[in-house]
Design a protein around this motif. Structure first.
Motif, PDB file in Angstrom:
ATOM      1  N   THR A 123      -6.354 -14.699  -5.404  1.00 30.46           N
ATOM      2  CA  THR A 123      -7.245 -14.273  -4.327  1.00 30.46           C
ATOM      3  C   THR A 123      -8.682 -14.596  -4.679  1.00 30.46           C
ATOM      4  OG1 THR A 123      -7.966 -12.413  -2.957  1.00 30.46           O
ATOM      5  CG2 THR A 123      -7.447 -11.924  -5.255  1.00 30.46           C
ATOM      6  N   GLY A 179      -9.935 -11.547  -1.162  1.00 31.43           N
ATOM      7  CA  GLY A 179      -9.093 -10.374  -0.935  1.00 31.43           C
ATOM      8  C   GLY A 179      -8.611 -10.233   0.491  1.00 31.43           C
ATOM      9  N   SER A 180      -9.010 -11.153   1.370  1.00 35.06           N
ATOM     10  CA  SER A 180      -8.675 -11.023   2.796  1.00 35.06           C
ATOM     11  C   SER A 180      -7.172 -11.132   3.042  1.00 35.06           C
ATOM     12  CB  SER A 180      -9.423 -12.080   3.616  1.00 35.06           C
ATOM     13  OG  SER A 180      -9.105 -13.387   3.159  1.00 35.06           O
ATOM     14  N   ARG A 214      -1.947  -3.675  -2.201  1.00 34.19           N
ATOM     15  CA  ARG A 214      -2.873  -2.925  -3.045  1.00 34.19           C
ATOM     16  C   ARG A 214      -2.858  -3.516  -4.452  1.00 34.19           C
ATOM     17  NH1 ARG A 214      -1.067   1.456  -5.830  1.00 34.19           N
ATOM     18  NH2 ARG A 214       0.633   1.728  -4.327  1.00 34.19           N
ATOM     19  N   ASN A 253      -1.494  -5.848   3.829  1.00 37.07           N
ATOM     20  CA  ASN A 253      -1.404  -4.438   3.411  1.00 37.07           C
ATOM     21  C   ASN A 253      -0.910  -4.297   1.974  1.00 37.07           C
ATOM     22  OD1 ASN A 253      -2.291  -3.224   5.875  1.00 37.07           O
ATOM     23  ND2 ASN A 253      -0.304  -3.743   6.775  1.00 37.07           N
ATOM     24  N   VAL A 279       0.825  -1.210   0.000  1.00 36.50           N
ATOM     25  CA  VAL A 279       0.000   0.000   0.000  1.00 36.50           C
ATOM     26  C   VAL A 279       0.859   1.259   0.000  1.00 36.50           C
ATOM     27  CG1 VAL A 279      -2.013  -1.067   1.081  1.00 36.50           C
ATOM     28  CG2 VAL A 279      -0.204  -0.141   2.533  1.00 36.50           C
ATOM     29  N   ARG A 294      -5.464  -7.878   2.000  1.00 32.88           N
ATOM     30  CA  ARG A 294      -5.709  -6.826   3.000  1.00 32.88           C
ATOM     31  C   ARG A 294      -4.897  -7.070   4.259  1.00 32.88           C
ATOM     32  NH1 ARG A 294     -10.952  -7.535   0.878  1.00 32.88           N
ATOM     33  NH2 ARG A 294     -11.510  -8.982   2.559  1.00 32.88           N
TER      34      ARG A 294
END
Length: 293
Positions: free
Chosen positions: A163, A166-167, A175, A173, A106, A170
């Motif tokens: 994925t 998307g967990s 993007r 971290n 990110v 996330r």
């Protein structure tokens, strides 16, 4: 003892549990013994063998198995010459397609794939990823990742990772910059097996049962009784939800009828209160193993 008609390759690993559960709903009992790569199945015409999903397309093309279940991603990655029988809409976590995505931390300044030029990208999907960048004229070095790919996003320049929800992205971290490939599970066959009439018939029968089990996951059966004087109102409710052909049977009491309908599980929760208001009673909802039309 008669030899099995088909040798069936099943995916070992993340998709294994969901695949065995699907076969059970389709009417097959599969037992995987500890440390065994040869599950037992209660169909004498089938012999099962477990391989990694990454290997199954190539093994099918080579005739090691007659047919197999694997992901579209691994068919593309291996470039194996197989006959694709059908798409099977199930996965390890959801019924949604899995996505291979290009991701960066990110905090990275990279906003577009083109900004990765001259960098290093880690992934297990090496060939597909190389094709992705080559098609865009972006010069990057794609390296095979032996697992823990999310961690490498901060050591290299980017990753291409699988994925569903998307967990994991996330949690690490990360993007997403772009979607590289969308993948669903497929039933595939060796060309020779597909051209053999007996084997093809068995593969098609297997596909029918598996598709029926997948369709049934989102549907329920609903039984109800209704007085004949309320039948038009009850039918109007059923029709308003897009169901127009319920089974209607007479009851011992001539003033009543029984109805049965197959519908989406989400539709059922909205339909039931309206059916009660229309005069229906004795509603019974039940799960389904297979729906074949």
């Amino acid at each position: 003892m008669t030899a099995p008609l088909l040798k069936l390759g099943l995916p070992k690993g993340s998709l294994e549990e969901a695949t065995i559960a699907l076969f059970q709903r389709a009417g097959f009992e599969i037992e995987v013994r500890t440390r065994s790569y040869f599950p037992s199945i209660d169909d004498p015409t089938l012999e099962c063998v477990l391989f990694r999903a990454q290997e199954l397309a190539a093994y099918t093309a080579d005739g090691i198995v007659d047919c197999a279940i694997t992901g579209h991603d691994w068919i593309k990655e291996s470039a194996a010459d197989v006959h694709e029988v059908s798409e099977l809409r199930y996965s390890k976590a959801t019924s949604q397609p899995a996505r291979w995505v290009l991701a960066v931390p990110v905090e990275s300044n990279v906003q577009t794939p083109a900004q990765l030029a001259g960098g290093i990208v880690a992934t297990e999907l090496v060939n597909v990823t190389r094709q992705y960048f080559a098609q865009r004229g972006i010069d990057v070095r794609v390296e095979f990742s032996w697992g823990a790919t999310e961690v490498k996003a901060r050591l290299l320049d980017a990753i291409v990772e699988l994925t569903e929800t998307g967990s994991s992205l996330r949690a690490n971290n990360l993007r997403v910059l772009d979607e590289v490939l969308v993948s669903t599970t497929r039933l595939i066959a060796n060309h020779a097996a597909w051209n053999d009439p007996a084997k093809r018939q068995k593969i098609e029968a297997l596909d029918t049962l598996l598709q029926g089990a997948i369709t049934a996951r989102a549907k329920v059966g609903l039984k109800l009784n209704a007085p004949r004087r309320s039948l038009d109102a009850v039918m109007a409710v059923i029709g308003s939800f897009g169901e127009h052909s319920p089974t209607i049977s007479p009851l011992t009491d001539e003033d009543w009828v029984a109805l049965e309908v197959i519908l989406d599980e989400r539709t059922e929760r909205e339909m039931i209160p309206e059916l009660l208001r229309a005069g229906a009673s004795g509603l019974v909802s039940y799960p389904l193993n297979k729906v074949i039309s």
